[in-house]
Enzyme design. Structure first.
Site, PDB file in Angstrom:
ATOM      1  N   ARG A 108       0.825  -1.209   0.000  1.00  0.00           N
ATOM      2  CA  ARG A 108       0.000   0.000   0.000  1.00  0.00           C
ATOM      3  C   ARG A 108       0.859   1.260   0.000  1.00  0.00           C
ATOM      4  O   ARG A 108       1.914   1.307   0.618  1.00  0.00           O
ATOM      5  CB  ARG A 108      -0.914   0.032   1.231  1.00  0.00           C
ATOM      6  CG  ARG A 108      -2.000  -1.017   1.222  1.00  0.00           C
ATOM      7  CD  ARG A 108      -2.867  -0.920   2.452  1.00  0.00           C
ATOM      8  NE  ARG A 108      -2.109  -1.205   3.668  1.00  0.00           N
ATOM      9  CZ  ARG A 108      -2.603  -1.087   4.901  1.00  0.00           C
ATOM     10  NH1 ARG A 108      -3.831  -0.663   5.066  1.00  0.00           N
ATOM     11  NH2 ARG A 108      -1.859  -1.373   5.949  1.00  0.00           N
ATOM     12  N   SER A 177       7.164  -4.883   7.258  1.00  0.00           N
ATOM     13  CA  SER A 177       6.636  -5.774   8.292  1.00  0.00           C
ATOM     14  C   SER A 177       7.378  -7.099   8.408  1.00  0.00           C
ATOM     15  O   SER A 177       6.779  -8.182   8.388  1.00  0.00           O
ATOM     16  CB  SER A 177       5.154  -6.036   8.013  1.00  0.00           C
ATOM     17  OG  SER A 177       4.468  -4.820   7.866  1.00  0.00           O
ATOM     18  N   ASP A 230       5.097  -2.837  11.115  1.00  0.00           N
ATOM     19  CA  ASP A 230       3.664  -2.525  11.076  1.00  0.00           C
ATOM     20  C   ASP A 230       3.053  -2.381  12.461  1.00  0.00           C
ATOM     21  O   ASP A 230       2.132  -1.578  12.665  1.00  0.00           O
ATOM     22  CB  ASP A 230       2.887  -3.557  10.256  1.00  0.00           C
ATOM     23  CG  ASP A 230       3.108  -4.988  10.728  1.00  0.00           C
ATOM     24  OD1 ASP A 230       3.999  -5.220  11.566  1.00  0.00           O
ATOM     25  OD2 ASP A 230       2.394  -5.877  10.234  1.00  0.00           O
TER      26      ASP A 230
END
Length: 359
Positions: A108, A177, A230
């Site tokens: 994203r 992440s 994250d």
């Protein structure tokens, strides 16, 4: 935190298996075979049993591992990584910011305009797309070229409405992440891959540097100002809305947790000083393990057949990437007991054909 992760995930897995048993039961005409199907479900329920007493044992075991991880490098299955984040957003921030999130199955890009305490989040734009499977196991250059190219398209979509003038570099927050040993708030070395990624030439490299090189190749003038996990990003958002927030948990494709620790409790980094007196610790709790965890034969089989056996044990029991495959294995066992394995059900023999999505 341990109670929450184990309790929610185990409950979802058992519920999914119960629904599967009902569906299988509709095709079973023999009472004897149906009893065998019910027996499989009962065995799963008993194996996943998590009484309050057992959960407390898990919590105590995690607390021991946390202290060991803070005391020395490599002293615990919990890496308890320094993030160099000693201050969190408080809602007073103003301006336009960019963020990049590389997680498990999706990638994203985000642009957000913050208006300070009186206006909060004024506007945000998000572009989300799946990560091509071949890039998860190829070369690091291919992955970061893809990320940089996608980022450039996103930035160019601003058009003439951009607040940025020519010659002014945009700053980027990069949420990566995977386990990283931070060397500063904006750089870090990849320790290992998780969640299905396996890009061998990337391990041991500086994550931010790889992205900077990819952006420079295509003339994208951006600077990685922050590199975070994250869970740390989730903590930052929580603190932005509520200053009392001190911990965050991720239960998605993978699982992790972070929290704000006193610097004087981080024994492995004696002499560490911060203006706030604290620092966010990335626990990397997906690798946690304790004999008190409710591990079933299906968990054992999944771990043994995974690309990283005896690694990320906690993550394999409660995260979205693995729960679906545990349910698949239970359904296969039910079908075998009911003598219902037919060509129509052969897809269930494919690992990870079932996906578990957290909503």
């Amino acid at each position: 935190m341990g109670k929450l992760g184990v309790g929610i995930a185990v409950g979802c897995a058992v519920a999914s298996c119960a629904i599967a048993a009902i569906l299988v039961g509709r095709r079973v005409r023999s009472k004897r075979k149906w009893n065998r199907v019910v027996g499989v479900l009962r065995e799963v329920e008993e194996g996943c049993e998590t009484s309050v007493g057992r959960l407390r044992q898990v919590v105590d075991a995690m607390a021991v591992e946390m202290h060991a991880g803070l005391a020395s490098e490599g002293g615990s299955k919990l890496k308890m990584l320094l993030t160099f984040v000693d201050a969190l957003p408080d809602g007073s921030e103003k301006g336009t910011y960019y963020a990049l999130d590389l997680g498990g199955t999706n990638f994203r890009v985000l642009r957000v305009h913050l208006g300070g305490i009186s206006h909060g989040i004024v506007e945000q734009t998000v572009d989300r797309q799946p990560i091509p499977q071949n890039l998860m196991t190829g070369r690091s250059e291919e992955l970061f070229d893809f990320i940089a190219s996608s980022l450039k398209k996103f930035v160019e979509s601003e058009g003439e409405d951009s607040d940025f003038t020519a010659g002014k570099s945009r700053e980027l927050g990069f949420t990566f992440s995977f386990p990283v040993k931070q060397t500063s708030v904006s750089s870090g070395i990849l320790i290992k891959w998780t969640k299905g990624f396996s890009i061998r030439d990337m391990v041991g490299k500086d994550v931010s540097e790889c992205l900077q090189i990819a952006m420079a190749k295509i003339g994208l003038d951006m600077r990685v100002a922050a590199l975070i996990n994250d869970s740390v990003g989730t903590l930052a958002v929580g603190h932005y809305h509520d200053p009392d927030t001190v911990a965050a948990i991720i239960i998605g494709t993978g699982t992790n947790a972070c929290y704000v620790e006193r610097t004087d409790a981080i024994i492995k980094s004696q002499g560490l000083l911060t203006s706030s007196g604290g620092m966010v610790i990335n626990m990397e709790w997906g690798n946690f393990w304790s004999s008190h965890l409710p591990r079933t034969s299906y968990d054992i089989e999944l771990d043994a057949e995974s690309p990283n056996p005896n690694d990320q044990g906690f993550e394999k029991m409660i995260s979205g990437m693995y729960l679906g495959d545990i349910v698949r294995r239970v359904i296969l066992k039910m079908l075998e007991e009911a003598d219902l394995l037919e060509p129509a059900s052969t897809k269930l023999t494919m690992p990870f054909i079932l996906r578990f999505v957290w909503c």
